[in-house]
Motif scaffolding. Structure first.
Motif: not given
Ligand SMILES: CNc1ncnc2c1ncn2[C@@H]1O[C@H](COP(=O)(O)O)[C@@H](O)[C@H]1O
Length: 375
Positions: A24-26, A69, A73, A78, A110-111, A163, A201, A228, A231, A314-315
């Motif tokens: 995920h970008l952010s 978590f 964001f 954000y 990314t969203t 999301d 999401g 996803h 989870e 993932d992140d």
């Molecule tokens: C356990 N891991 C995860 N499970 C579910 N959703 C996830 C996530 N990690 C990130 N996101 C989703 O990606 C967004 C951030 O990146 P972007 O703003 O889109 O670039 C988060 O707000 C969440 O909705």
């Protein structure tokens, strides 16, 4: 440690030409980068009221439960990454980190995010947000190709996320429409940069059945689909029912696949659906039973099924484990040696959304790497 895994070093997994399909970008922006952005905004405007991201993401912290978590964001990232210049800068910074880690094929997701001012006026529309991210990809790509080292080039594609906690049926369809509109607006003349749609999401939120039409439309337009999946064990719908609904969207890939009832595991295995597994994320966010790396379900899917598996971060901004580290962990905790790690990566290549040329390129990189790194 087995003999096979003892020959796998940090250097080996870093040089291994890797794919990353679930980032995920952010969430991939390092906290150092976020902190520097905060310092810069504070210096430009001393009344800038946003808190230093290091308060919620202090250096060294990697244990984020899902309860906190998702808030990080909205409460921090954000509020900092909320103008064109910063989106562009952070996109390039994330791309740079993946490339430096030896990723040679990246599908970043990314969203599409609408950004408003304090009066509610739209500053950046979802469409413009995607445009800025694509611009970041184009500019990064242009720079990396100047080095003229095809072996070190990272192919980059984008997946747009829906999301489940925030999107409605119509806003999810809008995400797909944005993907369709933008897919030819790209760095690669012959290949579309936006290659897929994701459902992400907070897994405790949203009734997933409302996204059926969006996924149907995505498939009609030949976009790859990933979801996803399982989870968490908690859900506001019956778990099996929710998972059956998601499988009925016929996704090409599934992310996480943690709490999966046996009969659904069998369906996934029979269909050989490709899996995006995020070990460090799942362990540090305490998403798995048991809790240690050796308890991770990678072992199950790898040993017991023929599903393609991509090891993913993932992140990485939260869990601080780059892709090379995920391969090292697979070696340390599940005994994969050099050849097995290369084979794992090769199998993952079958599931990329970027097309046959990209598959051929990755296979060639892996064969060349294998020749010089496996006796
Ligand atoms: C356990 N891991 C995860 N499970 C579910 N959703 C996830 C996530 N990690 C990130 N996101 C989703 O990606 C967004 C951030 O990146 P972007 O703003 O889109 O670039 C988060 O707000 C969440 O909705």
């Amino acid at each position: 440690m087995s003999n096979a895994s003892s020959s796998v070093s940090e250097d080996f997994t870093k040089c291994l030409p890797k794919i990353e399909l679930h980032a995920h970008l952010s969430g991939s922006i390092t906290r150092q980068c976020l902190h520097e952005i905060w310092l810069c905004k504070k210096a430009q405007d001393p009344s800038f009221a946003v808190e230093d991201p290091w308060v919620l993401m202090p250096p060294g912290k990697i244990n984020y439960g899902l309860d906190i978590f998702f808030d990080v964001f909205s409460k921090s990232i954000y509020n900092l990454v909320n103008d064109a210049e910063t989106i562009l800068y952070t996109t390039k910074s994330v791309l740079n980190d993946f490339r430096a880690d030896g990723v040679r094929y990246l599908e970043l997701r990314t969203t599409p995010r609408e950004i408003r001012d304090e009066y509610g006026h739209v500053l950046i529309s979802k469409d413009e947000y995607v445009n800025i991210v694509l611009k970041g990809i184009r500019e990064f790509d242009h720079e990396q190709r100047k080095d003229n080292k095809p072996m070190d080039t990272m192919s980059i594609y984008l997946i747009l996320s829906i999301d489940r906690g925030h999107d409605t049926t119509s806003s999810a369809e809008e995400v797909v429409n944005i993907a369709i509109r933008h897919r030819n607006n790209i760095a690669y003349p012959s290949n579309p940069t936006i290659v897929g749609i994701d459902l992400c999401g907070n897994p405790l939120k949203g009734a997933v059945s409302i996204f059926r039409s969006a996924f149907q439309r995505a498939k009609e337009h030949h976009l790859g689909t990933t979801i996803h999946f399982a989870e968490t064990i908690y859900s506001n719908e019956n778990v099996s029912q929710e998972l059956e609904t998601l499988l009925s969207f016929e996704p090409d890939r599934l992310g996480h696949v943690i709490h999966v009832p046996d009969e659904i595991k069998e369906k996934i295995a029979a269909k050989k659906i490709a899996l995006e597994l995020c070990m460090s994320c799942n362990v540090h966010a305490k998403m798995i039973h048991g809790g240690g790396f050796e308890d991770h379900h990678f072992g199950y899917w790898w040993k017991r099924t023929e599903c393609a598996i991509a090891l993913c971060t993932d992140d990485v901004g939260f869990f601080c484990s780059p892709v090379s580290q995920e391969y090292l962990l697979a070696s340390e905790h599940f005994g994969l040696g050099r050849e097995e790690l290369i084979a794992l990566c090769e199998r993952g290549v079958d599931s990329i959304f970027g097309g046959e040329e990209e598959k051929t390129r990755m296979r060639r990189l892996l064969t060349d790497f294998s020749k010089s790194n496996v006796q």
